[in-house]
Scaffold this motif. Structure first.
Motif, PDB file in Angstrom:
ATOM      1  N   LEU A  27     -61.621 -12.932  54.231  1.00 26.07           N
ATOM      2  CA  LEU A  27     -60.826 -12.814  55.598  1.00 26.07           C
ATOM      3  C   LEU A  27     -61.675 -13.007  56.784  1.00 26.07           C
ATOM      4  N   PRO A  28     -61.405 -14.162  57.631  1.00 17.31           N
ATOM      5  CA  PRO A  28     -62.341 -14.085  59.080  1.00 17.31           C
ATOM      6  C   PRO A  28     -61.875 -12.855  59.802  1.00 17.31           C
ATOM      7  N   GLU A  29     -63.295 -12.329  60.288  1.00 23.29           N
ATOM      8  CA  GLU A  29     -63.154 -11.212  61.231  1.00 23.29           C
ATOM      9  C   GLU A  29     -62.346 -11.321  62.252  1.00 23.29           C
ATOM     10  N   SER A  30     -61.890 -12.597  62.943  1.00 23.61           N
ATOM     11  CA  SER A  30     -61.092 -12.588  63.956  1.00 23.61           C
ATOM     12  C   SER A  30     -59.690 -12.475  63.456  1.00 23.61           C
ATOM     13  N   GLU A  31     -59.351 -12.468  62.355  1.00 25.78           N
ATOM     14  CA  GLU A  31     -57.941 -12.299  61.727  1.00 25.78           C
ATOM     15  C   GLU A  31     -57.807 -10.815  61.191  1.00 25.78           C
ATOM     16  N   TYR A  32     -58.892  -9.987  61.052  1.00 21.06           N
ATOM     17  CA  TYR A  32     -58.871  -8.587  60.304  1.00 21.06           C
ATOM     18  C   TYR A  32     -57.871  -7.641  60.905  1.00 21.06           C
ATOM     19  N   ALA A  33     -57.875  -7.386  62.158  1.00 20.57           N
ATOM     20  CA  ALA A  33     -57.302  -6.721  62.896  1.00 20.57           C
ATOM     21  C   ALA A  33     -55.602  -6.637  62.516  1.00 20.57           C
ATOM     22  N   ARG A  34     -55.219  -8.011  62.675  1.00 18.73           N
ATOM     23  CA  ARG A  34     -53.845  -8.201  62.554  1.00 18.73           C
ATOM     24  C   ARG A  34     -53.358  -8.023  61.129  1.00 18.73           C
ATOM     25  N   VAL A  35     -54.291  -8.781  60.304  1.00 16.12           N
ATOM     26  CA  VAL A  35     -53.903  -8.965  58.833  1.00 16.12           C
ATOM     27  C   VAL A  35     -54.036  -7.232  58.230  1.00 16.12           C
ATOM     28  N   ALA A  36     -54.976  -6.533  58.756  1.00 15.39           N
ATOM     29  CA  ALA A  36     -55.039  -4.988  58.137  1.00 15.39           C
ATOM     30  C   ALA A  36     -53.682  -4.368  58.593  1.00 15.39           C
ATOM     31  N   GLY A  37     -53.320  -4.594  59.575  1.00 16.37           N
ATOM     32  CA  GLY A  37     -52.030  -3.844  60.257  1.00 16.37           C
ATOM     33  C   GLY A  37     -50.746  -4.243  59.679  1.00 16.37           C
ATOM     34  N   GLU A  38     -50.752  -5.576  58.876  1.00 17.55           N
ATOM     35  CA  GLU A  38     -49.496  -5.826  58.061  1.00 17.55           C
ATOM     36  C   GLU A  38     -49.635  -5.540  56.743  1.00 17.55           C
ATOM     37  N   ALA A  39     -50.798  -5.530  56.267  1.00 17.70           N
ATOM     38  CA  ALA A  39     -51.145  -5.540  54.828  1.00 17.70           C
ATOM     39  C   ALA A  39     -50.533  -4.378  54.142  1.00 17.70           C
ATOM     40  N   ALA A  40     -49.891  -4.757  52.912  1.00 25.70           N
ATOM     41  CA  ALA A  40     -49.169  -3.571  52.013  1.00 25.70           C
ATOM     42  C   ALA A  40     -50.148  -2.635  51.402  1.00 25.70           C
ATOM     43  N   ARG A  41     -50.127  -1.233  51.128  1.00 27.44           N
ATOM     44  CA  ARG A  41     -50.889  -0.554  50.237  1.00 27.44           C
ATOM     45  C   ARG A  41     -50.376  -1.161  48.724  1.00 27.44           C
ATOM     46  N   THR A  42     -51.279  -0.673  47.973  1.00 25.62           N
ATOM     47  CA  THR A  42     -51.162  -1.253  46.340  1.00 25.62           C
ATOM     48  C   THR A  42     -50.602  -0.241  45.607  1.00 25.62           C
ATOM     49  N   ALA A  43     -50.518   1.000  45.975  1.00 26.89           N
ATOM     50  CA  ALA A  43     -50.024   2.084  45.092  1.00 26.89           C
ATOM     51  C   ALA A  43     -48.548   1.739  44.361  1.00 26.89           C
ATOM     52  N   PRO A  44     -47.544   1.212  45.029  1.00 23.97           N
ATOM     53  CA  PRO A  44     -46.399   1.188  43.898  1.00 23.97           C
ATOM     54  C   PRO A  44     -46.435  -0.104  43.297  1.00 23.97           C
ATOM     55  N   PRO A  45     -45.644  -0.050  42.379  1.00 24.72           N
ATOM     56  CA  PRO A  45     -44.963  -1.445  41.804  1.00 24.72           C
ATOM     57  C   PRO A  45     -44.129  -2.095  42.740  1.00 24.72           C
ATOM     58  N   ARG A  46     -44.220  -3.371  42.844  1.00 18.27           N
ATOM     59  CA  ARG A  46     -43.054  -4.096  43.394  1.00 18.27           C
ATOM     60  C   ARG A  46     -42.573  -5.524  42.985  1.00 18.27           C
ATOM     61  N   GLU A  47     -41.831  -6.296  43.701  1.00 15.96           N
ATOM     62  CA  GLU A  47     -41.278  -7.680  43.015  1.00 15.96           C
ATOM     63  C   GLU A  47     -42.242  -8.209  42.568  1.00 15.96           C
ATOM     64  N   ASN A  48     -43.736  -8.138  42.924  1.00 17.16           N
ATOM     65  CA  ASN A  48     -44.923  -9.037  42.623  1.00 17.16           C
ATOM     66  C   ASN A  48     -45.380  -8.602  41.323  1.00 17.16           C
ATOM     67  N   GLY A  49     -45.052  -7.414  40.669  1.00 21.07           N
ATOM     68  CA  GLY A  49     -45.711  -6.567  39.747  1.00 21.07           C
ATOM     69  C   GLY A  49     -46.347  -5.705  40.156  1.00 21.07           C
ATOM     70  N   GLY A  50     -47.786  -5.779  40.466  1.00 15.49           N
ATOM     71  CA  GLY A  50     -48.395  -4.749  41.260  1.00 15.49           C
ATOM     72  C   GLY A  50     -48.713  -3.790  40.213  1.00 15.49           C
ATOM     73  N   ASN A  51     -48.811  -2.340  40.850  1.00 14.75           N
ATOM     74  CA  ASN A  51     -49.106  -1.176  40.009  1.00 14.75           C
ATOM     75  C   ASN A  51     -48.247  -0.552  39.297  1.00 14.75           C
ATOM     76  N   GLN A  52     -47.690  -1.380  38.035  1.00 10.88           N
ATOM     77  CA  GLN A  52     -46.786  -0.858  37.350  1.00 10.88           C
ATOM     78  C   GLN A  52     -47.218   0.040  36.266  1.00 10.88           C
ATOM     79  N   ASP A  53     -48.498  -0.023  35.895  1.00 12.98           N
ATOM     80  CA  ASP A  53     -49.052   1.138  34.904  1.00 12.98           C
ATOM     81  C   ASP A  53     -48.248   1.102  33.685  1.00 12.98           C
TER      82      ASP A  53
END
Length: 417
Positions: free
Chosen positions: A208-234
């Protein structure tokens, strides 16, 4: 061997690789590679802490595990032609530890680990009963895992990715953040927390371009739980031979994966309950156009499990109901009933000489089966945990002669910090 489209050099940190993955979910994280429907390819994966947990006899690394840094995911991988509303077909062709590296400092180089996380740093399924940090190192010999920290136990690994999923759309990401923050707000000071909000610190966002990093990092979801997209289903049965159907929410699907496990019990109950490792995974992808509406899969993956599970013919099973340890009746609380079943199994195993922590680690790492056995008979739900008897080097069944006494060895390393 399929082409390696995401290589990892074991001598370098995750962020210093030729291709850099990510540790947050966001639709704007750029793909690291593009594949076509019908392609097969190999992906290397780093264990979820990128080497922060080491092969020793201390649990200080578990106590101080850097949870803001996880999971170190390989990807995203763009699938040519994938559009929102499609189903992405992912076949797991093969999966295993780091190939050709049978020893070394990284989990997956001939060894892996299981951790009981401290209540103040992640916790676990039974964190009120086990608030401290403990660790077990497991050595791999072919498909078999054994541990100097949990003697008398050995079993074949059911190797699988703990985490795999597609990227969320901007709308879906906003939904996650809104509903999880609402949950946090009900008890904002809870330890461990009710959910994890976006955390810019230690966010890894690929190219990701550095110019977008702060905004995206402030919105991006943590990967800990499973969600609708699959994710950390274990899900331990997402093993070799599995076919998974993932909903597609963005152009290209943007598939990511990681958090490989050598073995795991149902529920991964210690939080780091699997045998964590790095390794490789071979995948084949395809598409079902408009598959989400065609099959009614508006959210959450469906899958056809693999057929390489270790085969067990005898089990010892423990049941639990939805009554708290201090005698409070709860209404059809299946989560509580599974906790009680696990606690009953732990109590039983201590009669053979294991410490409660060693027994807890066994339930997290070994291929136990957890089942919802009754969910309709008010007021008590009933859950059961099945332990294969053949994983023990001694007879674990009840008998008139009483329980055999094993040498528990030095026990699981504990950090008192």
């Amino acid at each position: 061997m399929p082409e390696v489209i995401f290589p990892l050099d074991s001598s370098k940190k995750f962020e210093d690789q030729e291709k850099v993955g990510h540790n947050r979910w966001h639709p704007e994280i750029p793909p690291v590679a593009t594949v076509k429907p019908g392609d097969s390819f190999r992906v290397h994966c780093r264990e979820w802490f990128d080497g922060a947990i080491v092969n020793d006899d201390s649990a200080d690394d578990i106590l101080n595990a850097p949870l803001k840094t996880v999971h170190k995911l390989s990807g995203p991988f763009r699938v040519e032609g994938a559009k929102p509303g499609d189903l992405l077909i992912v076949d797991i062709l093969d999966v295993g530890p780091i190939p050709g590296e049978d020893s070394g400092p990284l989990a997956g180089q001939g060894w892996g680990y299981t951790g009981i996380f401290a209540k103040r740093n992640g916790g676990g399924f039974l964190t009120d009963q086990f608030p401290g940090a403990y660790k077990a190192i497991w050595d791999f010999r072919g498909q078999i895992a054994t541990s100097r920290h949990v003697p008398g136990v050995s079993f074949a690994g059911l190797i699988h990715p703990g985490l795999m999923g597609t990227a969320p759309s901007a709308e879906l990401l906003a939904t996650w953040n809104r509903r999880e923050q609402a949950l946090i707000d009900t008890d904002p000071n809870r330890v461990p927390p009710l959910a994890l909000p976006p955390e810019p610190e230690f966010a890894v966002l690929g190219s990701l371009p550095e110019s977008e990093y702060a905004r995206v990092a402030g919105e991006a979801a943590r990967t800990a739980p499973p969600r609708e997209n699959g994710g950390n289903q274990d899900i331990k049965n997402l093993s070799k031979g599995t076919r998974v159907f993932y909903p597609v929410f963005v152009d290209g699907a943007n598939l990511s994966l990681g958090d490989l496990h050598f073995s795991q019990g149902d529920g991964e109950i210690t939080f780091c309950g699997a045998i964590e490792m790095g390794g490789f995974i071979d995948l084949h992808v395809d598409l079902i156009k408009d598959g989400m509406s065609t099959y009614g899969v508006s959210e959450n993956a469906i899958f056809l499990p693999g057929t390489v599970d270790p085969r067990f013919s005898e089990w010892i099973a423990f049941s639990g109901t939805s009554v708290t340890l201090d005698g409070e009746q709860r209404y059809l609380d299946s989560h509580l009933s599974y906790q009680r079943a696990c606690l009953h199994a732990i109590d039983y195993l201590t009669k053979f000489g294991y410490s409660p922590e060693q027994a807890y680690l066994i339930l997290g790492a070994a291929p136990i089966e957890g089942r919802l056995s009754g969910v309709v008979d008010i007021p008590n739900a009933c859950a059961t945990v099945y332990i294969p008897t053949s994983i023990f080097d001694f007879d674990v069944r009840p008998s008139a002669s009483g329980p055999a006494q094993i040498d528990p060895g030095p026990g699981a390393p504990h950090s008192a910090g």
